[in-house]
Design a protein around this motif. Structure first.
Motif, PDB file in Angstrom:
ATOM      1  N   HIS A 413      49.055  31.260  29.923  1.00 51.69           N
ATOM      2  CA  HIS A 413      48.028  32.201  30.376  1.00 51.69           C
ATOM      3  C   HIS A 413      46.659  31.707  29.937  1.00 51.69           C
ATOM      4  N   CYS A 471      43.620  37.908  30.756  1.00 53.15           N
ATOM      5  CA  CYS A 471      44.202  36.699  31.320  1.00 53.15           C
ATOM      6  C   CYS A 471      43.426  36.389  32.589  1.00 53.15           C
ATOM      7  N   ILE A 473      44.466  34.555  35.074  1.00 50.93           N
ATOM      8  CA  ILE A 473      45.277  34.516  36.291  1.00 50.93           C
ATOM      9  C   ILE A 473      44.969  35.863  36.937  1.00 50.93           C
ATOM     10  N   HIS A 476      47.398  38.649  37.229  1.00 50.47           N
ATOM     11  CA  HIS A 476      47.786  39.230  35.929  1.00 50.47           C
ATOM     12  C   HIS A 476      46.706  40.206  35.465  1.00 50.47           C
ATOM     13  N   MET A 481      46.756  42.930  32.588  1.00 51.05           N
ATOM     14  CA  MET A 481      46.700  42.031  31.433  1.00 51.05           C
ATOM     15  C   MET A 481      45.245  41.860  30.994  1.00 51.05           C
TER      16      MET A 481
HETATM   17 CU    CU Z   1      48.464  35.621  32.659  1.00 55.31          CU
END
Ligand code: CU
Ligand code: C2O
Ligand code: CU
Length: 490
Positions: A413, A471, A473, A476, A481
């Motif tokens: 991550h 994170c 991403i 995510h 996240m």
């Molecule tokens: Cu992530």
């Protein structure tokens, strides 16, 4: 049994073992080919001239502020000839124009939302007051405007801007809202390095995308995130770039939603890394690969003086474990051709890149007032999913802090912290690689890894408006996240 029969049996066994061994060899070779040799986007012709995002114009007001206008628009882009796709852009059909400003400038960024939906505009990596940060708390509704007003107080670096709309960031970035924000300072202007934008100082926004047959963008979540099978650079599919046959500087942003790249060249040539996310390294670092996870940046200088054409690629350096884990939802890179670079006659000599680029103030970990533990697990951080109404961490103004980021998941991550630029202290107790030992705002944390970073919270206390950490991403982030921190003055 006669001895001759025994012998035949033995020969038969040897035959079977031999056959199994050859099947095994073929299977391993095939697996190796699939994992490391096969190019995911094989068959590129490198036929499109790389687009360079134009620099955004600005006006200088009587009080000296630099004023920019960002129109966030829904437009059409032909990634493939004659096949227009619906895209989003900032003063542009896809991606955004490049903003350039200097340390000491006061900037006004007027963001006009011409979309049919709410958006926000975040200045990733910028040291700004919380209410100017463009997080999910500073929404801009359809056909409304928002102005960010701040002074640039940080050193030269390659920052970027993108929406941070609650639950919608991934899609809005995917369809094209992202641009570079270049900060210059006295040091960057005095260094003898390539700095002619679009000539020997080339921005590269690398993204992976999925396309429908009709040339339109396909947004799909597979294995928990978006992984494309085609690469676009600055919004150009199948690109080539002509450069002068001398040292060229690239400012590279991994603007992908989820994919990690291990960048290098097909002839394995070495190059110099001169800057990380938020500033120059102390000295250039020679490597043959540079790893960028979503949100991370690097500036590199590559020597083309020999004159041969070369391909920029992303290699499957993930290793067997991470590569196979991709089949089960890991965030590996695959093996991609990115673009072909064709040197032509130079108009000047190569720059001699200086040995000393910067003097990074290394923060003494002994001075840290707080050590925070950040546990990445599933789609949560420290067991919690993002809640805009909850403050997760309170940082005291003036403190130096160490954040200990621990990845308890099976995939890498990229962890990003707003407001600050930090330094990596160690990865599982080992010092960071030389090429990542500069200012960072996003750091990849591998499965099982514990990364310690150090930073100072010198400015911008606000008891009401939080900053984010998350994170990078984007799927995510959208799925929770992410957490919020306040900087408080006590
Ligand atoms: Cu992530
Ligand atoms: Cu580039 Cu909070 O984001
Ligand atoms: Cu950010």
């Amino acid at each position: 049994m006669s001895p001759s029969v025994k012998q035949t049996g033995f020969r038969g066994l040897r035959c079977v073992v031999g056959l199994l061994a050859s099947i095994l060899v073929v299977a391993i070779a095939l697996l190796y080919w699939c994992l490391f040799v096969q190019v995911t986007n094989a068959g590129l012709a490198f036929e499109n001239d790389l687009k360079i995002p134009p620099e955004m114009e600005f006006t200088i007001n009587p009080d000296g502020t630099k004023e920019f206008v960002l129109r966030v628009q829904h437009r059409k882009t032909e990634f493939m000839d004659g096949k227009p796709a619906d895209t989003l852009g900032v003063n542009s059909t896809y991606l955004g124009q490049t903003i350039r400003a200097e340390r000491g400038d006061r900037v006004l960024l007027n963001v006009h939302n011409e979309l049919k939906e709410t958006t926000t505009m975040h200045w990733h990596g910028m040291h700004v007051p919380a209410e100017m940060d463009g997080t999910p708390h500073q929404t801009i509704r359809s056909s409304e405007s928002w102005t960010a007003d701040f002074e640039i107080t940080q050193e030269a670096g390659i920052l970027w801007y993108h929406p941070h709309t609650h639950g919608k960031t991934a899609e809005q970035v995917y369809f094209g809202i992202a641009g570079l924000f270049i900060v210059e300072d006295e040091n960057s202007k005095s260094l003898d390095i390539p700095d002619t934008y679009g000539v020997d100082d080339i921005p590269l926004i690398i993204q992976d995308r999925l396309f429908h047959e009709d040339g339109s963008l396909d947004y799909q979540i597979r294995n928990g995130a978006n992984f494309g099978e085609s690469i676009v650079v600055n919004g150009t599919l199948d690109p080539y770039l002509e450069v002068e046959a001398r040292k060229i500087r690239f400012r590279i942003l991994n603007g992908s939603n989820a994919r990690i790249y291990w960048l290098g060249f097909d002839d394995q040539r070495e190059f110099e890394v001169i800057a990380t996310d938020g500033g120059f390294l102390d000295s250039p670092v020679t490597v043959d690969r540079v790893r960028l996870s979503p949100g991370e940046r690097a500036e590199i200088v590559v020597d083309f003086s020999k004159g041969d054409s070369v391909k920029l690629k992303s290699f499957p350096d993930a290793g067997l474990l991470e590569t196979t884990s991709a089949w089960f939802g890991g965030t590996t890179n695959g093996h991609f051709d990115i673009m072909e670079i064709r040197p032509k006659n130079p108009t000047r000599e190569s720059h001699n890149i200086p040995e000393s680029l910067n003097r990074i103030h290394r923060i003494d970990p002994e001075t840290a007032a707080v050590r925070r533990v950040i546990i990445l697990g599933g789609m949560v951080i420290n067991g919690k999913s993002m809640d805009m109404k909850r403050i997760d961490e309170r940082v005291r103004l003036g403190d130096t802090e160490v954040w200990s980021i621990r990845n308890r998941t099976g995939r890498t991550h990229p962890f990003h912290i707003h407001l600050v630029q930090f330094l990596i202290l160690d990865r599982d107790g080992r010092p960071p690689a030389a090429e990542e030992s500069g200012w960072k705002d996003t750091v990849h944390v591998e499965s099982g890894e514990n990364v310690n970073v150090i930073m100072q919270f010198k400015q911008f206390a606000n008891p009401d408006v939080p900053y984010m950490y998350h994170c990078h991403i984007l799927e995510h982030e959208d799925r929770g996240m992410m957490g919020q921190f306040l900087v408080v003055d006590e």
